[in-house]
Each structure stands twice: as C-alpha cells, then as structure tokens.
Write a protein that holds these residues in place. Sequence first.
Motif, mmCIF file in Angstrom:
data_model
loop_
_atom_site.group_PDB
_atom_site.id
_atom_site.type_symbol
_atom_site.label_atom_id
_atom_site.label_comp_id
_atom_site.label_asym_id
_atom_site.label_seq_id
_atom_site.Cartn_x
_atom_site.Cartn_y
_atom_site.Cartn_z
ATOM 1 N N ASN A 9 6.997 -18.064 2.130
ATOM 2 C CA ASN A 9 6.586 -17.022 2.908
ATOM 3 C C ASN A 9 7.711 -16.769 3.992
ATOM 4 O OD1 ASN A 9 3.425 -16.916 3.430
ATOM 5 N ND2 ASN A 9 3.881 -18.916 2.914
ATOM 6 N N LEU A 10 8.741 -17.513 4.201
ATOM 7 C CA LEU A 10 10.147 -17.350 4.765
ATOM 8 C C LEU A 10 10.969 -16.118 4.035
ATOM 9 C CD1 LEU A 10 11.582 -17.721 7.466
ATOM 10 C CD2 LEU A 10 12.530 -19.684 6.416
ATOM 11 N N LEU A 11 10.905 -16.497 2.769
ATOM 12 C CA LEU A 11 11.503 -15.456 1.876
ATOM 13 C C LEU A 11 11.036 -14.256 1.760
ATOM 14 C CD1 LEU A 11 12.361 -18.025 -0.984
ATOM 15 C CD2 LEU A 11 14.021 -16.959 0.530
ATOM 16 N N GLU A 12 9.544 -14.217 1.624
ATOM 17 C CA GLU A 12 8.804 -12.886 1.617
ATOM 18 C C GLU A 12 9.225 -12.211 2.899
ATOM 19 O OE1 GLU A 12 4.331 -11.332 1.799
ATOM 20 O OE2 GLU A 12 4.806 -13.388 1.233
ATOM 21 N N LEU A 13 9.097 -12.913 4.149
ATOM 22 C CA LEU A 13 9.485 -12.271 5.437
ATOM 23 C C LEU A 13 11.088 -11.704 5.409
ATOM 24 C CD1 LEU A 13 8.669 -11.943 8.410
ATOM 25 C CD2 LEU A 13 9.488 -14.117 9.068
ATOM 26 N N LEU A 14 12.116 -12.374 4.798
ATOM 27 C CA LEU A 14 13.355 -11.992 4.676
ATOM 28 C C LEU A 14 13.544 -10.896 3.919
ATOM 29 C CD1 LEU A 14 15.306 -15.440 4.483
ATOM 30 C CD2 LEU A 14 15.639 -13.778 6.294
ATOM 31 N N ARG A 15 12.821 -10.831 2.924
ATOM 32 C CA ARG A 15 12.975 -9.639 1.872
ATOM 33 C C ARG A 15 12.508 -8.265 2.456
ATOM 34 N NH1 ARG A 15 10.760 -13.732 -1.817
ATOM 35 N NH2 ARG A 15 12.693 -14.533 -3.119
ATOM 36 N N GLY A 16 11.430 -8.397 3.259
ATOM 37 C CA GLY A 16 10.711 -7.298 3.676
ATOM 38 C C GLY A 16 9.597 -6.797 2.808
ATOM 39 N N GLY A 17 9.031 -5.967 3.169
ATOM 40 C CA GLY A 17 7.783 -5.735 2.426
ATOM 41 C C GLY A 17 6.581 -6.115 3.282
ATOM 42 N N GLY A 18 5.445 -6.257 2.675
ATOM 43 C CA GLY A 18 4.170 -6.449 3.629
ATOM 44 C C GLY A 18 4.041 -5.591 4.783
ATOM 45 N N ALA A 19 4.180 -5.980 6.062
ATOM 46 C CA ALA A 19 4.106 -5.162 6.884
ATOM 47 C C ALA A 19 5.170 -4.380 7.483
ATOM 48 C CB ALA A 19 3.411 -5.916 8.233
ATOM 49 N N HIS A 20 6.447 -4.604 6.880
ATOM 50 C CA HIS A 20 7.706 -4.023 6.912
ATOM 51 C C HIS A 20 8.416 -3.517 6.037
ATOM 52 C CE1 HIS A 20 7.397 -7.577 9.980
ATOM 53 N NE2 HIS A 20 7.696 -6.859 10.815
ATOM 54 N N LEU A 21 9.058 -2.292 6.109
ATOM 55 C CA LEU A 21 9.752 -1.914 4.920
ATOM 56 C C LEU A 21 11.168 -2.611 4.608
ATOM 57 C CD1 LEU A 21 11.627 1.505 5.886
ATOM 58 C CD2 LEU A 21 10.988 -0.077 7.477
ATOM 59 N N THR A 22 11.582 -2.511 3.466
ATOM 60 C CA THR A 22 12.690 -3.078 3.265
ATOM 61 C C THR A 22 14.006 -2.323 3.520
ATOM 62 O OG1 THR A 22 13.041 -2.276 0.939
ATOM 63 C CG2 THR A 22 11.548 -4.103 1.106
ATOM 64 N N PHE A 23 15.159 -2.856 3.835
ATOM 65 C CA PHE A 23 16.400 -2.067 4.066
ATOM 66 C C PHE A 23 16.550 -1.016 3.135
ATOM 67 C CE2 PHE A 23 21.246 -2.331 3.198
ATOM 68 C CZ PHE A 23 21.514 -1.936 4.797
#
Length: 162
Positions: A9-23
Amino acid sequence: MNDKALRENLLELLRGGGAHLTFDQALEHLPPGYQGAKVPGSPHTPWRIVEHMRIAQWDILEFSRNPEHVSPDFPDGYWPPDNAPPTPTAWDESVAAFRADLQAMQDLVADPQTDLLAPIPHGDGQTILREAMLVADHNAYHLGQLVMLMRALGVWNVSPSS
C-alpha cells in the motif's frame, strides 16, 4: 495489516495513481519551453515546483538513510533561485534525479530488512513509514499545484474531470 500489505500500500501511494496522478502523467502535458512560464500573481513556475519537489524528496530520502546528511536551510534551500532552468540540461537532470530518488525511496520501503515502524536512529522519533508518507503527501500536493499552474497557462489539454 500485515507487513507485506503495508509495504504494498505504501509503494502504491509513492508511485501515484489511484486518487493521484503520477509525476510522469503531470509532466507529459508540459510542452517544451514552458518550464519557466509564469502566470501573473503566481509565485511559481513549473521549474520552481519540480525542482522544489526534487530537493525536498532528496532531503527526506537522505535523512531516512544517511545519519551524516545535513538538510538545506529552510525555506530558501528548498527552492531554486531562478524561475527557469539555469542551463539547457537542468530540467532533464532534475526530472531524472527526482525519478531516481523516488525509486530509491520505493526500494527502501520494499526492502524486507527495512523496519518501517522503528524510529530512525539519528532522528527524533521519525520512522521510514512516516518519511515515505511525507514524500507521497508532499509530491501529491505539489503535483496538484503543477496541474493548476498548467491549467492557468492553458497547456493542460485533457478533459475537465482530469
């Protein structure tokens, strides 16, 4: 939650995606030549935001893994002095360094030898879990600023719901 699920879950948060766009999703909308573009009334340019993100993320990563690390002076050390990249290669170097440091934080989190919940020995109560969440939160905040800036510049050419 078990350790594996927490890390995933922490890795998913760091990568972005889900509710956030990625870098990378944010940067793909920035046309060449707009790195130093400024909107009247805004204190930032895309260069200032991206370079600030790089510096802050690097600082958090180095604090997390290096007891000898010395953070930049706050707040001036966390922001570039110029509105535009100072050299023709500075933008690409900053973007590459951001990606490398983000990957290094992900590697630190993914390493089963990293105790996510143990206090960092040279800190004052911080944990790798806290520092990784700080990176994700800080990046999401400034990516939102970057999107708003690109919208104001008229270069965010995707649907209104994006």
